[in-house]
Design an enzyme around this catalytic site. Structure first.
Site, short mmCIF file in Angstrom:
data_model
loop_
_atom_site.label_atom_id
_atom_site.label_comp_id
_atom_site.label_asym_id
_atom_site.label_seq_id
_atom_site.Cartn_x
_atom_site.Cartn_y
_atom_site.Cartn_z
N ARG A 6 0.72 -1.19 -0.27
CA ARG A 6 -0.23 -0.22 -0.12
C ARG A 6 1.03 1.24 0.01
O ARG A 6 0.46 2.24 -0.65
CB ARG A 6 -1.01 0.08 1.31
CG ARG A 6 -2.13 -0.94 1.08
CD ARG A 6 -2.62 -1.46 2.37
NE ARG A 6 -3.76 -2.41 2.23
CZ ARG A 6 -3.73 -3.70 2.09
NH1 ARG A 6 -2.64 -4.15 1.58
NH2 ARG A 6 -5.08 -4.26 1.96
N ASP A 48 -3.98 -15.38 7.60
CA ASP A 48 -2.98 -15.48 7.03
C ASP A 48 -1.97 -16.77 7.67
O ASP A 48 -1.02 -17.29 7.32
CB ASP A 48 -1.91 -14.34 6.56
CG ASP A 48 -2.45 -13.81 5.49
OD1 ASP A 48 -3.22 -14.32 4.60
OD2 ASP A 48 -2.20 -12.51 5.40
C1 S3P Z 1 -4.26 -9.04 2.12
C2 S3P Z 1 -5.41 -9.54 2.41
C3 S3P Z 1 -5.89 -10.78 2.61
C4 S3P Z 1 -4.50 -11.48 2.98
C5 S3P Z 1 -3.38 -11.30 2.13
C6 S3P Z 1 -3.07 -9.99 2.05
C7 S3P Z 1 -4.02 -7.65 1.87
O1 S3P Z 1 -6.38 -11.38 1.46
O2 S3P Z 1 -5.11 -12.89 2.98
O3 S3P Z 1 -2.49 -12.15 2.56
O4 S3P Z 1 -2.75 -7.17 2.02
O5 S3P Z 1 -5.04 -6.86 1.63
P1 S3P Z 1 -8.03 -11.18 1.34
O6 S3P Z 1 -8.24 -9.67 1.14
O7 S3P Z 1 -8.15 -11.76 -0.07
O8 S3P Z 1 -8.63 -11.98 2.18
#
Ligand code: S3P
Length: 455
Positions: A49, A337
């Site tokens: 981000r 995660d």
């Molecule tokens: C993340 C959101 C999660 C997570 C991924 C990182 C992110 O996925 O599992 O490792 O940085 O927005 P989802 O948003 O698909 O649940």
């Protein structure tokens, strides 16, 4: 400043990355005693981000503690191919160009997002919002992952996005002005929410995303830090477009999801305790702490403090006798995660652990229910996959040969399993650990793991 990764030691972070990348298989031996203190590298979600928002801000954004993992490198390379500029100072700080979103132009080649679902989905939202035409592709894991979850709502905003049967490559056809949207996400996904919010920055009117359960809110916090008017809570996020981003400082905390391996490792093998410093403890991320405490894990969050927009703390863990539990479903999303290493904790715990409501694990870097059940069964654990989780009858972990199937978190989880196994665990295909945690192997070794890599 103290190094971002690692306790005091002779090897630089870059050196650690090279060592980790060269090691394609690991041997994790039992009988280790862990202790001391360590720091894990920067948060992967926040690093993506910071790069994406820093690239489009109207004034320079300075990023401290950025994760130098392969996933974030892919995002940075893609942004550079689109025309964004980044300068790296001698002490590793990144400074973005600060010339606004107008610098991004359609690239002359497909953008390779590597292994990263976050990179691809967030980039898709950003480019759709800006009307920049591009094709996004990735490695053999990423091209199998579902993309309709972002393409669908972005199309409803007016974007033209093509997929291959709902999967990458994603083609964003440029020059489509977007309208704000009121979107109720069917799954709680921070990637989907963030993609829509990034598109909404450049859409006309209000964009509102509501979520069925908690998902990480790093995008919302960072937008707010960079001066974008945004309101958000546990249920929704609302922005008004078009918006402009100001500059500022983004301090990236240590990644809780990387700390998770050392949290479980310490519970299994640190009789005198293990201290993990400077870890992000955003409430949308720390479900694992709650779950492990319910299992009897001795975990203390100490010196909680704010680091820019994010809360951080030091985490102290002590070897504990873990007990299996039924994992409450409301803790699944904030621990999403961490299931590979949680399944290892369950395998080491006495009694039965049952996970339900975690079907999202089927569409992560690998199908983590299948990959972890296979790996645990290969070392003699009674692990039964179910459509939306797993039942693990814990107690003992044997030795044997397993594969991570190219999944970074499976590789590290099985290295943790080796701490308390009855024999050695050999883990194949560990190279992708460099996507999120370059330097895991030397850092784990310094903490006391008996872990070796080989090509
Ligand atoms: C993340 C959101 C999660 C997570 C991924 C990182 C992110 O996925 O599992 O490792 O940085 O927005 P989802 O948003 O698909 O649940």
């Amino acid at each position: 400043r103290s190094p971002r990764s690692g306790a005091a030691g002779p090897m630089s972070q870059a050196g650690e990355a090279i060592v980790a990348a060269a090691n394609e298989r690991w041997l994790s031996r039992p009988g280790a005693t862990l202790g001391g203190e360590l720091q894990v590298p920067g948060d992967k979600s926040i690093s993506h981000r910071a790069l994406l928002l820093g690239a489009i801000a109207d004034a320079p954004v300075v990023i401290r503690g950025l994760l130098e993992g392969e996933d974030c490198r892919a995002t940075r390379r893609a942004l550079a191919a689109l025309g964004a500029t980044f300068e790296t100072s001698a002490d590793g700080e990144i400074r973005t160009g600060g010339r606004g979103a107008g610098v991004l132009r359609s690239p002359d080649h497909p953008l390779d997002m590597g292994n990263s679902g976050t990179g691809m989905r967030l980039m898709c939202g950003l480019l759709a919002g800006l009307g920049v035409a591009a094709e996004l592709t990735g490695d053999e894991s990423l091209v199998k992952r579902p993309m309709e979850r972002v393409a669908g709502p972005l199309r409803a905003m007016g974007a033209d996005i093509r997929t291959r049967d709902g999967r990458p490559p994603l083609r964003i056809v440029g020059d489509r002005p977007l309208q704000g949207i009121d979107y109720a996400m069917p799954v709680a996904s921070a990637q989907v929410k963030s993609a829509i919010l990034l598109a909404g920055l450049f859409a006309r009117g209000r964009t509102r995303v509501t979520q069925p359960a908690l998902s990480r809110d790093h995008t919302e916090r960072m937008l707010s830090t960079l001066g974008v008017p945004i309101s958000f809570d546990e249920k929704e996020a609302v922005i008004e477009g078009p918006a402009r981003l100001g500059g500022g400082l983004i301090d990236v905390p240590g990644d809780f999801s990387s700390a998770a391996f050392f949290i479980v490792a310490g519970l299994l093998a640190a009789p005198g305790g293990l201290l993990i410093r400077n870890v992000g403890i955003n409430p949308t991320r720390v479900g694992l702490v709650d779950i492990l405490q319910r299992m009897g894990g001795r975990i203390d969050i100490v010196a909680a403090r704010e680091m820019g927009a994010e809360p951080v703390a030091d985490i102290r863990v002590m070897r504990s006798d873990l007990q299996g539990i039924d994992v409450p479903e409301h803790l699944v999303a904030p621990a999403i995660d961490e299931f590979p290493v949680l399944f290892v904790a369950a395998a080491a715990a006495a009694g039965r652990t049952r996970v339900t409501g975690a079907e999202e694990l089927r569409v992560t870097e690998t199908d983590r229910i299948a990959t972890m059940a296979d790996a645990l069964c290969a070392v003699g654990v009674d692990a039964r996959p179910t459509p939306d989780g797993m039942i693990v009858n814990g107690g003992t972990i044997g030795g044997g040969a397993v594969t991570s199937a190219g999944d970074h978190r499976v590789a590290m989880a099985m290295a943790v399993a080796g701490l308390v196994a009855q024999g050695e665990i050999e883990i194949a295909d560990t190279r992708n650990v460099a996507t999120s945690f370059p330097g895991f192997l030397p850092l784990a070794t310094r903490a006391g793991f008996r872990l070796e890599g080989s090509a």
